[in-house]
Motif scaffolding. Structure first.
Motif, PDB file in Angstrom:
ATOM      1  N   TRP A 235       0.860  -1.187   0.000  1.00 33.54           N
ATOM      2  CA  TRP A 235       0.000   0.000   0.000  1.00 33.54           C
ATOM      3  C   TRP A 235       0.893   1.234   0.000  1.00 33.54           C
ATOM      4  CZ3 TRP A 235      -5.275  -1.474   1.873  1.00 33.54           C
ATOM      5  CH2 TRP A 235      -6.247  -0.542   1.455  1.00 33.54           C
ATOM      6  N   ASN A 236       1.143   1.749  -1.205  1.00 29.03           N
ATOM      7  CA  ASN A 236       2.022   2.896  -1.379  1.00 29.03           C
ATOM      8  C   ASN A 236       3.350   2.696  -0.667  1.00 29.03           C
ATOM      9  OD1 ASN A 236       3.058   5.379  -2.081  1.00 29.03           O
ATOM     10  ND2 ASN A 236       1.906   6.514  -0.529  1.00 29.03           N
ATOM     11  N   GLY A 237       3.963   1.527  -0.925  1.00 31.68           N
ATOM     12  CA  GLY A 237       5.297   1.253  -0.398  1.00 31.68           C
ATOM     13  C   GLY A 237       5.321   0.628   0.977  1.00 31.68           C
ATOM     14  N   SER A 238       4.175   0.474   1.632  1.00 32.80           N
ATOM     15  CA  SER A 238       4.124  -0.119   2.967  1.00 32.80           C
ATOM     16  C   SER A 238       3.384  -1.452   2.914  1.00 32.80           C
ATOM     17  CB  SER A 238       3.417   0.814   3.947  1.00 32.80           C
ATOM     18  OG  SER A 238       4.137   2.014   4.122  1.00 32.80           O
ATOM     19  N   ASP A 239       3.889  -2.414   3.673  1.00 29.15           N
ATOM     20  CA  ASP A 239       3.234  -3.719   3.740  1.00 29.15           C
ATOM     21  C   ASP A 239       2.048  -3.653   4.695  1.00 29.15           C
ATOM     22  OD1 ASP A 239       5.015  -4.874   1.993  1.00 29.15           O
ATOM     23  OD2 ASP A 239       6.337  -5.633   3.571  1.00 29.15           O
ATOM     24  N   VAL A 269     -10.486  -0.127   4.818  1.00 29.10           N
ATOM     25  CA  VAL A 269      -9.928   0.451   3.592  1.00 29.10           C
ATOM     26  C   VAL A 269      -9.775   1.960   3.740  1.00 29.10           C
ATOM     27  CG1 VAL A 269     -10.361   0.848   1.135  1.00 29.10           C
ATOM     28  CG2 VAL A 269     -10.789  -1.415   2.119  1.00 29.10           C
ATOM     29  N   THR A 270     -10.778   2.601   4.325  1.00 22.82           N
ATOM     30  CA  THR A 270     -10.711   4.052   4.538  1.00 22.82           C
ATOM     31  C   THR A 270      -9.539   4.420   5.444  1.00 22.82           C
ATOM     32  OG1 THR A 270     -13.111   4.258   4.258  1.00 22.82           O
ATOM     33  CG2 THR A 270     -11.986   6.055   5.387  1.00 22.82           C
ATOM     34  N   THR A 304      -6.331   5.952  -3.173  1.00 20.74           N
ATOM     35  CA  THR A 304      -6.985   4.651  -3.238  1.00 20.74           C
ATOM     36  C   THR A 304      -8.395   4.790  -3.805  1.00 20.74           C
ATOM     37  OG1 THR A 304      -5.755   3.923  -1.278  1.00 20.74           O
ATOM     38  CG2 THR A 304      -7.699   2.640  -1.883  1.00 20.74           C
ATOM     39  N   ASP A 305      -8.714   3.912  -4.734  1.00 22.89           N
ATOM     40  CA  ASP A 305     -10.092   3.824  -5.219  1.00 22.89           C
ATOM     41  C   ASP A 305     -10.851   2.972  -4.207  1.00 22.89           C
ATOM     42  OD1 ASP A 305     -12.491   3.326  -6.471  1.00 22.89           O
ATOM     43  OD2 ASP A 305     -11.603   3.094  -8.467  1.00 22.89           O
ATOM     44  N   LYS A 306     -11.395   3.618  -3.200  1.00 27.01           N
ATOM     45  CA  LYS A 306     -11.952   2.896  -2.058  1.00 27.01           C
ATOM     46  C   LYS A 306     -13.101   1.972  -2.438  1.00 27.01           C
ATOM     47  CE  LYS A 306     -12.113   6.796   0.303  1.00 27.01           C
ATOM     48  NZ  LYS A 306     -12.299   7.789   1.385  1.00 27.01           N
ATOM     49  N   SER A 330      -7.138   5.247  -7.854  1.00 28.98           N
ATOM     50  CA  SER A 330      -7.728   6.138  -8.851  1.00 28.98           C
ATOM     51  C   SER A 330      -6.688   7.152  -9.345  1.00 28.98           C
ATOM     52  CB  SER A 330      -8.943   6.864  -8.262  1.00 28.98           C
ATOM     53  OG  SER A 330      -8.618   7.508  -7.049  1.00 28.98           O
ATOM     54  N   TYR A 331      -5.661   7.398  -8.506  1.00 25.37           N
ATOM     55  CA  TYR A 331      -4.524   8.231  -8.909  1.00 25.37           C
ATOM     56  C   TYR A 331      -3.260   7.581  -8.368  1.00 25.37           C
ATOM     57  CZ  TYR A 331      -7.693  12.076 -10.109  1.00 25.37           C
ATOM     58  OH  TYR A 331      -8.680  12.835 -10.671  1.00 25.37           O
TER      59      TYR A 331
END
Length: 464
Positions: A235-239, A269-270, A304-306, A330-331
Motif C-alpha cells: 500500500w504505497n510502499g508499505s506492507d 480500507v478508509t 486509493t479507489d476505495k 484512482s490516482y
C-alpha cells in the motif's frame, strides 16, 4: 444264645431309632416354637438381614436406624446440603408389615430358610411437617442468589494462536428448577433415601446449544473459510497484511449465520487510505536554490479507489483467497511513500520564472519561462501535479484566442507547458503585465527537450 443276642440288638437298635426320632421331633418342634415369633434364617427386609429377629426386634432396629437418618442433597459444582429429621419434625410410622411377614412364614417350615433366601420390601412410612420442610427447602444452598448461574450456550470464538474459529462448549450453570427439586427431595425423604443427586434427577436447566450442534459447526466452517484468506498489500510502499487476526474483526456471527460486516471492511480500507494516500496532502519540498518549502496538494499523489478496493477485498475474503498485490488506485504517483515526487520531475519556480527538468536527480535542462499574467489575475496556481498527457502540434483555444503550438504538455486542467515562438524573451518580470492565460510559455528548444523526457503522470512542481 445266638437268637437271643440277635433279638437283643434288634431291640437296642429299635430303641435308638425311636429315641432319635423322638429327639429330632422334639428338637424340630422346639425350633418351630422358636419360629412362632422369629423370622426364618436368610430373611431380608428392605435389603437388611433380620434372620432370627422378632418383629418387635426388627422394629427397634429400624427405629435405631431412623435415629441416624439424614438426607444428603448433592448438586452441581460440588454444592451440597443436608436435611435432618429433627429439622422437619419427622417421625417414623410402623404399620403391620413386619407382623405380616412373620405370618407368611409358617413355623413348621422354618427349615426352608437354610435352603433359600426370603426377601421382602416393605414401605417405610414417615411423617413430617410439610410447611417446615418447604421452608427448609427454600433455604437450601442451591437456591441462594450468589450460587445461581444461568447456563450458557456453546459459541464460536476466534483463537489468535491457532488463527481459527473454535467451538467453546456450553456451560451447564447452576440454575435449578425449584418445583422439581422440591418434589425430588420429598420423594427421597418418603423413601428414606440417604442421598439424592439433583443433577442426575434433572433438576437443573441446560443450555440449548451444545458443542456438537450442527448449525454451530457449519458456522465455524464458514467463518474459518473467511479467515483462511491472506492478502499482503503493498500500500504505497508499505506492507499491510490482512489475515485471520484482522478478518476476525469483520465477521458477524449470529444464531444461524456467519457473515462479513462490509461496513467494517469499508472502515479498514478508509483507514489505510487515510494513512498511506498522499493525494490532496501538502508536501515538504527542497528547491534547487536550497529552500525547504511546503507545497500545496494540487492534483497529484497516491489515491486509493476505495469503492473498487472494498469490493475486491470483500470478494477475496469470501473466497478465502491468498494474494500479494497493490490496492486499486484512482490516482498514482511517480514514487512510493510519502515523498512521492521521486527524483524525476519538472520544478517550476514561479517567483523567479525559472524551470528545471530533473531526471534521476540530474538536471537535464533549465529554462526561463513566462507564466500567467498577474495583472489580470491569471496567475499560474502553485501545487504538485502529474502530467495529464502530451501532444504534438496542438491548437490552444480560449476566449479571444486560438494559438498553435509544437509541444503541448498540460498538467492542471487547461494549464500546461508549451513552446511560445511568438515571444522574443522569457523570464524576469514579463509575467506581471504580459503573461499568459496561466500556461508556462517556454523557448521552443527547451520545450522540445522537456517533451522528450516527460510522460503521463510525470510530476510537475509549481511554487512561488
Amino acid at each position: 444264645m445266638e437268637r437271643r443276642k440277635k433279638s437283643l440288638w434288634k431291640k437296642i437298635a429299635a430303641t435308638v431309632v425311636i429315641v432319635s426320632v423322638i429327639l429330632i421331633a422334639a428338637t424340630y418342634a422346639g425350633f418351630s416354637l422358636f419360629f412362632e415369633d422369629h423370622y426364618y434364617y436368610h430373611t431380608k427386609i428392605n435389603g437388611d438381614d433380620y434372620s432370627y429377629k422378632t418383629p418387635v426386634e426388627a422394629e427397634a432396629i429400624m427405629y435405631q436406624e431412623f435415629q441416624k437418618y439424614s438426607l444428603e442433597i448433592q448438586g452441581r459444582e460440588g454444592m451440597y446440603d443436608t436435611i435432618l429429621p429433627a429439622e422437619i419434625d419427622m417421625e417414623y410410622i410402623f404399620d403391620d408389615s413386619l407382623i405380616n411377614i412373620k405370618r407368611e412364614q409358617s413355623p413348621l417350615l422354618w427349615i426352608l430358610g437354610f435352603f433359600k433366601e426370603y426377601s421382602y420390601d416393605i414401605p417405610q412410612l414417615v411423617e413430617y411437617n410439610e410447611e417446615i420442610l418447604d421452608e427448609k427447602i427454600d433455604g437450601l444452598t442451591f437456591f441462594k442468589t450468589e450460587n445461581i448461574r444461568a447456563p450458557s450456550d456453546a459459541y464460536l470464538t476466534y483463537s489468535s494462536e491457532g488463527k481459527c474459529y473454535i467451538v467453546v462448549d456450553s456451560s451447564p450453570g447452576t440454575d435449578i428448577v425449584k418445583e422439581k427439586t422440591a418434589q425430588v427431595i420429598k420423594e427421597a425423604i418418603n423413601r428414606m433415601e440417604f442421598s439424592v443427586d439433583l443433577d442426575e434427577k434433572d433438576c437443573y436447566r441446560y443450555a440449548e446449544v451444545n458443542a456438537d450442534d450442527k448449525t454451530l459447526n457449519e458456522l465455524a466452517v464458514q467463518a474459518n473459510k473467511y479467515i483462511s484468506a491472506n492478502i499482503i498489500y503493498n500500500w504505497n510502499g508499505s506492507d499491510v497484511v490482512v489475515d485471520g487476526d484482522v478478518i476476525s474483526g469483520w465477521i458477524v456471527i449470529t444464531k444461524d449465520s456467519a457473515t462479513l460486516d462490509e461496513e467494517k471492511i469499508r472502515e479498514f480500507v478508509t483507514e489505510q487510505a487515510e494513512l498511506y494516500d498522499t493525494y490532496g496532502k501538502n508536501r515538504i519540498f527542497h528547491t534547487t536554490d536550497g529552500r525547504e518549502i511546503e507545497l500545496k496538494s494540487g492534483a497529484y499523489g497516491w489515491k486509493t479507489d476505495k469503492e473498487a478496493e472494498i469490493e475486491t477485498l470483500t470478494a477475496a475474503v469470501k473466497n478465502g483467497e491468498t494474494q500479494s498485490r497493490e490496492p486499486a488506485y484512482s490516482y498514482t504517483a511517480a514514487a512510493p511513500g510519502q515523498q512521492d515526487i521521486g527524483n524525476s520531475y519538472v520544478e517550476i519556480d514561479l517567483s523567479n520564472q525559472h524551470l528545471y527538468l530533473y531526471v534521476e536527480s540530474a538536471i537535464i535542462v533549465e529554462s526561463d519561462f513566462v507564466s500567467g499574467n498577474a495583472s489580470r489575475g491569471w496567475n499560474t496556481p502553485a501545487g504538485v501535479y502529474g502530467l495529464t498527457y502530451k501532444a504534438r502540434n496542438a491548437v490552444l483555444r480560449g476566449e479571444g484566442y486560438e494559438t498553435p503550438v509544437n509541444y503541448w504538455m498540460p498538467f492542471n486542467g487547461n494549464i500546461g507547458m508549451h513552446d511560445a515562438t511568438w515571444r522574443g524573451s522569457f523570464g524576469g518580470q514579463i509575467y506581471e503585465t504580459n503573461g499568459s492565460h496561466g500556461c508556462i510559455n517556454l523557448p521552443l528548444e527547451n520545450a522540445k527537450i522537456i517533451y522528450e523526457y516527460i510522460y503521463t503522470g510525470f510530476p510537475v512542481v509549481c511554487y512561488y
